[in-house]
Scaffold this active site. Sequence first.
Site, PDB file in Angstrom:
ATOM      1  N   CYS A  88     -54.104   4.339 -15.585  1.00  0.00           N
ATOM      2  CA  CYS A  88     -53.785   4.007 -16.685  1.00  0.00           C
ATOM      3  C   CYS A  88     -54.491   5.389 -17.482  1.00  0.00           C
ATOM      4  CB  CYS A  88     -54.168   2.779 -17.351  1.00  0.00           C
ATOM      5  SG  CYS A  88     -53.959   2.649 -19.022  1.00  0.00           S
TER       6      CYS A  88
ATOM      7  N   ASP B  21     -18.185   7.247 -36.810  1.00  0.00           N
ATOM      8  CA  ASP B  21     -18.380   7.996 -35.462  1.00  0.00           C
ATOM      9  C   ASP B  21     -18.423   6.967 -34.462  1.00  0.00           C
ATOM     10  OD1 ASP B  21     -18.788   9.736 -33.685  1.00  0.00           O
ATOM     11  OD2 ASP B  21     -21.007  10.442 -34.162  1.00  0.00           O
TER      12      ASP B  21
ATOM     13  N   CYS C 192     -57.216   3.368 -20.109  1.00  0.00           N
ATOM     14  CA  CYS C 192     -58.332   2.642 -19.603  1.00  0.00           C
ATOM     15  C   CYS C 192     -58.901   2.864 -18.082  1.00  0.00           C
ATOM     16  CB  CYS C 192     -58.093   1.079 -19.565  1.00  0.00           C
ATOM     17  SG  CYS C 192     -56.847   0.554 -18.474  1.00  0.00           S
TER      18      CYS C 192
ATOM     19  N   ALA D 230     -21.594 -26.558 -37.733  1.00  0.00           N
ATOM     20  CA  ALA D 230     -20.230 -26.986 -38.037  1.00  0.00           C
ATOM     21  C   ALA D 230     -19.309 -26.208 -37.521  1.00  0.00           C
ATOM     22  CB  ALA D 230     -20.341 -26.895 -39.437  1.00  0.00           C
ATOM     23  N   TYR D 231     -19.328 -24.928 -37.320  1.00  0.00           N
ATOM     24  CA  TYR D 231     -18.267 -23.976 -36.869  1.00  0.00           C
ATOM     25  C   TYR D 231     -17.774 -24.458 -35.312  1.00  0.00           C
ATOM     26  CZ  TYR D 231     -16.096 -19.714 -35.193  1.00  0.00           C
ATOM     27  OH  TYR D 231     -15.076 -18.751 -34.701  1.00  0.00           O
ATOM     28  N   ASP D 232     -19.046 -24.487 -34.621  1.00  0.00           N
ATOM     29  CA  ASP D 232     -18.827 -24.760 -33.335  1.00  0.00           C
ATOM     30  C   ASP D 232     -18.270 -26.179 -33.139  1.00  0.00           C
ATOM     31  OD1 ASP D 232     -20.343 -22.580 -32.467  1.00  0.00           O
ATOM     32  OD2 ASP D 232     -22.060 -23.428 -31.950  1.00  0.00           O
TER      33      ASP D 232
ATOM     34  N   SER E 156      -5.295  14.138 -34.758  1.00  0.00           N
ATOM     35  CA  SER E 156      -6.617  14.187 -34.971  1.00  0.00           C
ATOM     36  C   SER E 156      -6.890  14.746 -36.414  1.00  0.00           C
ATOM     37  CB  SER E 156      -7.110  15.215 -33.959  1.00  0.00           C
ATOM     38  OG  SER E 156      -8.607  15.187 -34.250  1.00  0.00           O
TER      39      SER E 156
ATOM     40  N   LYS F 251     -16.447   9.329 -42.432  1.00  0.00           N
ATOM     41  CA  LYS F 251     -15.794   9.425 -41.247  1.00  0.00           C
ATOM     42  C   LYS F 251     -16.794   8.827 -40.268  1.00  0.00           C
ATOM     43  CE  LYS F 251     -14.066  13.241 -38.164  1.00  0.00           C
ATOM     44  NZ  LYS F 251     -14.670  12.537 -36.844  1.00  0.00           N
TER      45      LYS F 251
ATOM     46  N   GLU G 249     -13.420   9.152 -48.115  1.00  0.00           N
ATOM     47  CA  GLU G 249     -14.317   7.931 -47.274  1.00  0.00           C
ATOM     48  C   GLU G 249     -15.080   8.382 -46.060  1.00  0.00           C
ATOM     49  OE1 GLU G 249     -10.449   5.874 -46.519  1.00  0.00           O
ATOM     50  OE2 GLU G 249     -10.643   6.495 -44.516  1.00  0.00           O
TER      51      GLU G 249
ATOM     52  N   ARG H  34      -6.981   5.712 -28.378  1.00  0.00           N
ATOM     53  CA  ARG H  34      -6.228   6.951 -28.803  1.00  0.00           C
ATOM     54  C   ARG H  34      -5.628   7.698 -27.594  1.00  0.00           C
ATOM     55  NH1 ARG H  34      -7.394  12.286 -30.037  1.00  0.00           N
ATOM     56  NH2 ARG H  34      -5.770  13.236 -31.309  1.00  0.00           N
TER      57      ARG H  34
ATOM     58  N   LYS I 147     -17.397  17.817 -42.201  1.00  0.00           N
ATOM     59  CA  LYS I 147     -18.487  16.991 -41.428  1.00  0.00           C
ATOM     60  C   LYS I 147     -19.767  17.478 -41.837  1.00  0.00           C
ATOM     61  CE  LYS I 147     -17.095  17.147 -36.892  1.00  0.00           C
ATOM     62  NZ  LYS I 147     -16.881  16.487 -35.969  1.00  0.00           N
TER      63      LYS I 147
ATOM     64  N   ASP J 231     -23.523 -22.641 -38.268  1.00  0.00           N
ATOM     65  CA  ASP J 231     -23.197 -22.219 -36.839  1.00  0.00           C
ATOM     66  C   ASP J 231     -22.697 -23.492 -35.948  1.00  0.00           C
ATOM     67  OD1 ASP J 231     -23.838 -19.863 -37.489  1.00  0.00           O
ATOM     68  OD2 ASP J 231     -25.314 -19.620 -35.907  1.00  0.00           O
TER      69      ASP J 231
ATOM     70  N   CYS K  70     -57.149  -3.537 -21.257  1.00  0.00           N
ATOM     71  CA  CYS K  70     -57.022  -2.032 -21.853  1.00  0.00           C
ATOM     72  C   CYS K  70     -56.890  -1.926 -23.402  1.00  0.00           C
ATOM     73  CB  CYS K  70     -55.526  -1.951 -21.180  1.00  0.00           C
ATOM     74  SG  CYS K  70     -54.607  -0.113 -21.509  1.00  0.00           S
TER      75      CYS K  70
ATOM     76  N   TYR L 291      -8.415   2.157 -41.272  1.00  0.00           N
ATOM     77  CA  TYR L 291      -8.653   2.979 -42.243  1.00  0.00           C
ATOM     78  C   TYR L 291      -6.999   3.668 -42.465  1.00  0.00           C
ATOM     79  CZ  TYR L 291     -10.037   5.571 -38.196  1.00  0.00           C
ATOM     80  OH  TYR L 291     -10.364   5.895 -37.030  1.00  0.00           O
TER      81      TYR L 291
ATOM     82  N   CYS M  72     -50.064  -0.658 -16.347  1.00  0.00           N
ATOM     83  CA  CYS M  72     -51.243  -0.860 -16.334  1.00  0.00           C
ATOM     84  C   CYS M  72     -51.693  -2.405 -16.013  1.00  0.00           C
ATOM     85  CB  CYS M  72     -51.914  -0.607 -17.739  1.00  0.00           C
ATOM     86  SG  CYS M  72     -53.561  -0.959 -17.849  1.00  0.00           S
TER      87      CYS M  72
HETATM   88  S1  IVH Z   1      -8.040   9.109 -40.744  1.00  0.00           S
HETATM   89  C1  IVH Z   1      -4.582  11.701 -39.012  1.00  0.00           C
HETATM   90  N1  IVH Z   1     -10.147   7.963 -41.554  1.00  0.00           N
HETATM   91  O1  IVH Z   1     -11.825  10.713 -37.001  1.00  0.00           O
HETATM   92  C2  IVH Z   1      -5.580  11.017 -39.716  1.00  0.00           C
HETATM   93  N2  IVH Z   1     -10.126   9.015 -39.405  1.00  0.00           N
HETATM   94  O2  IVH Z   1     -11.598  13.529 -35.918  1.00  0.00           O
HETATM   95  C3  IVH Z   1      -5.757   9.745 -39.270  1.00  0.00           C
HETATM   96  N3  IVH Z   1     -12.106   8.800 -38.184  1.00  0.00           N
HETATM   97  O3  IVH Z   1      -9.536  10.338 -34.341  1.00  0.00           O
HETATM   98  C4  IVH Z   1      -7.176   9.420 -39.383  1.00  0.00           C
HETATM   99  N4  IVH Z   1     -13.219   7.609 -39.541  1.00  0.00           N
HETATM  100  O4  IVH Z   1     -10.560   8.147 -35.093  1.00  0.00           O
HETATM  101  C5  IVH Z   1      -9.604   8.775 -40.493  1.00  0.00           C
HETATM  102  N5  IVH Z   1     -12.284   7.148 -42.322  1.00  0.00           N
HETATM  103  C6  IVH Z   1     -11.611   7.570 -41.567  1.00  0.00           C
HETATM  104  C7  IVH Z   1     -12.161   8.193 -40.131  1.00  0.00           C
HETATM  105  C8  IVH Z   1     -11.297   8.698 -39.162  1.00  0.00           C
HETATM  106  C9  IVH Z   1     -13.437   8.161 -38.259  1.00  0.00           C
HETATM  107  C10 IVH Z   1     -11.852   9.535 -36.824  1.00  0.00           C
HETATM  108  C11 IVH Z   1     -10.283   9.222 -36.183  1.00  0.00           C
HETATM  109  C12 IVH Z   1      -9.787  10.439 -35.687  1.00  0.00           C
HETATM  110  C13 IVH Z   1     -11.068  11.397 -35.754  1.00  0.00           C
HETATM  111  C14 IVH Z   1     -10.486  12.675 -36.099  1.00  0.00           C
END
Ligand code: IVH
Length: 722
Positions: A462, A119, A465, A38-40, A85, A117, A115, A138, A368, A36, A484, A264, A478
């Site tokens: 408390c 969240d 105690c 050296a980076y700084d 979506s 999904k 892959e 979005r 899902k 860190d 306690c 992605y 407490c």
């Molecule tokens: S592909 C049109 N890949 O899920 C398809 N989406 O419910 C392009 N999301 O709004 C999206 N992980 O934000 C894709 N590996 C993944 C994802 C992913 C999460 C989200 C994305 C989208 C939502 C849809």
Amino acid sequence: MTPVEGEVRRRADRLRAEIRRHDHLYHVENRPEISDGAYDKLFRELQAIEAAFPRLITPDSPTRRVGADPLSELPVVQHVVQMLSLDSSEAPEDVRRFDERVRKAVEGPVEYLAEPKLDGSSLELVYVNGVLDRAVTRGNGREGEGVTENARTIPSVPLRLGSPDEPATLGSSESPDAEGGPADGAPPGPAGGSEMPAGAFPIPSLLAIRGEVLMYLSSFEELNRTRVEAGLEPYANPRNAAAGALRQLDSRITRTRPLEFFAYDILHVEWAISGTGEVEAVDTGEVEAFDTDEEAVEALRGWGLRLPDRTRKVADVEEAIAYHAEFARERDDLDYEIDGVVLKLNALAPRAGLGSTSHHPRWAFAFKFAPRQEVTRLERIAVQVGRTGKLTPVALLRPVEVGGVTVSRASLHNREELERKDVREGDLVRIQRAGDVIPQVVERVEGADEVRREPFSFPEQCPRCGEDVEEDGPFIVCVNQFGCPAQLERGIEHFVSRAGLDIEGLGSETVALLVEEGLVRQPADLFDLTPEDLLELEGFAETRSTKLAAAIQAAKKTELARFIYGLGIPEVGATVARVLAAEFRDLPRLREATPERLEEVEGIGPIMSEKITAFFGDDARAASVDAIVSKGFELVPPPERQGGRRDGESVVFSGRLKSLTRSEAKKRVEDRGDRVVSSVSSATGYLVKGEKPGSKAGKAEKLGVTVLDEEAFLKRYPAAED
Ligand code: IVH
């Protein structure tokens, strides 16, 4: 431009390239090569140049990540391409139906990329000639909010596209400018895109990608913990915390939040003919540029973006369903939230034929997981006394299964939080679980024809105690700090926990027994326990007593950082404890440190330094620490930093070793606390030269890196004794 300015500009360009490379190594590849410190140093030099010559500042300079002036509102920005979506379902039948529709429309075999999904919060990044131009949430899919300044503060968002594989040479400003340019045979990139590795795709003139901004669960818990300690409302979940941070008006706030970006999807890509006419591809769009999603993803990786790991190519839908099941089982072990698995048709050409609805493309599907929220009855509110005496309300719930785990307790944080949510005994509540995060009560769910009970009132004494409690900001505490039993028990549990002294066989039940039987009245008493003492406890026979007594004695030799953590100083978690141990190197020096001295340490602010000095300055605490230390501890400081390098040396291998395989050699390096990296830079500790070494050996010599032959290597890294 004066010759001096030309020189300075070249230096600034090199610094930027080098910093960018280290950013990528650290944040995207997770294999830092320099400390860190050296980076700084590099960073500060660049900042100084830019301060003296503001004309030399470029929009993609790493110094531009630090946050800009706050905005009064976020601008509305059009997406390059509509952000659709995903069609989704939890039912495997729906996934099979999706697959059937795809097969009807596509000739020949169908394969998918599967892959996680993620969240988090979806984000579009737009790069113009390789430089980050804008970042847009979005929103409604056609337009979203412009959050460019905020996105710039996220370390895994590249400000400029390019691979860090070819480091810029620092230190010699005379070295020819062409160095670090594309390797022979690589497609030429547009001007400025000089960091392309061989075989990668050229930097597009326009690239719009999509990805997810999220917060790791561990960072999220840490953030919430500090918020609750400061009396602020905790975030409901990592997604909300990430989305909130991304939409801040003040990017300097965003910068303090631990956000991560994973790419992605390519929304749009085009290459323009460069001035020299070298790049042939013109405004192609993704489909013409790549045959498969796999290739598109590789291009993203080559441009320096981080992608979700564990992506898998599956040959049919049943394999996808198995992948989903496998992931569902591992879901709790991940440090980030996923809510399913996304299947994408790998071949790009047929995607156009499949098309989209107004809502989602027909070539992708989100399979899902079951949600991790449930509604249940809050049967009773209990009060727990913590290590520092804080009274925490705990929801005792009618047991309910949430995402495969039965939940019967959930945290309600503190009194203010309880009042804010207005949950009462007997209410129906929504609870949620995220990874290893303790289940939380999200909100009250209104039930029909319900007569509610009175709001919960905190006890005035408390519950453990019987001493008085007092208000301390949002908390009720407490006052009986040293008498306690609950505080003592929690304190000992913390002291011996995994990140502390790590004493096996000393769980919370045993601690409670020891306190109850009067065998332990303060933490130091633990170290006087004999096997005979332990034999008196319920459930303790000979072997168990001997083992535990020995484990307690053995724990007196421990890392200084563990000991510091174990003391339970407010605000000092495992990371800060490591920082303190590295800085002060023994306990007396830490105990004597003034607030000013502590604040000199990177990562220690005024609040923390105040807590630390107050802790050691408190007579009773000091006496308790003295008593512990008097039992004969050996506190081991972390290894000295060598040449300012963190976590030991980095070692690069080139060529074959006669007496060891590569993995045996790697193990020897790692056993010594050093690490093996793949590319040579000026920060590399050693290059190990075997038979038929490659170009790395020559490069190491040029950079002045110490070169070890096999014999020297074996001497420096002897086999570990078992
Ligand atoms: S592909 C049109 N890949 O899920 C398809 N989406 O419910 C392009 N999301 O709004 C999206 N992980 O934000 C894709 N590996 C993944 C994802 C992913 C999460 C989200 C994305 C989208 C939502 C849809």
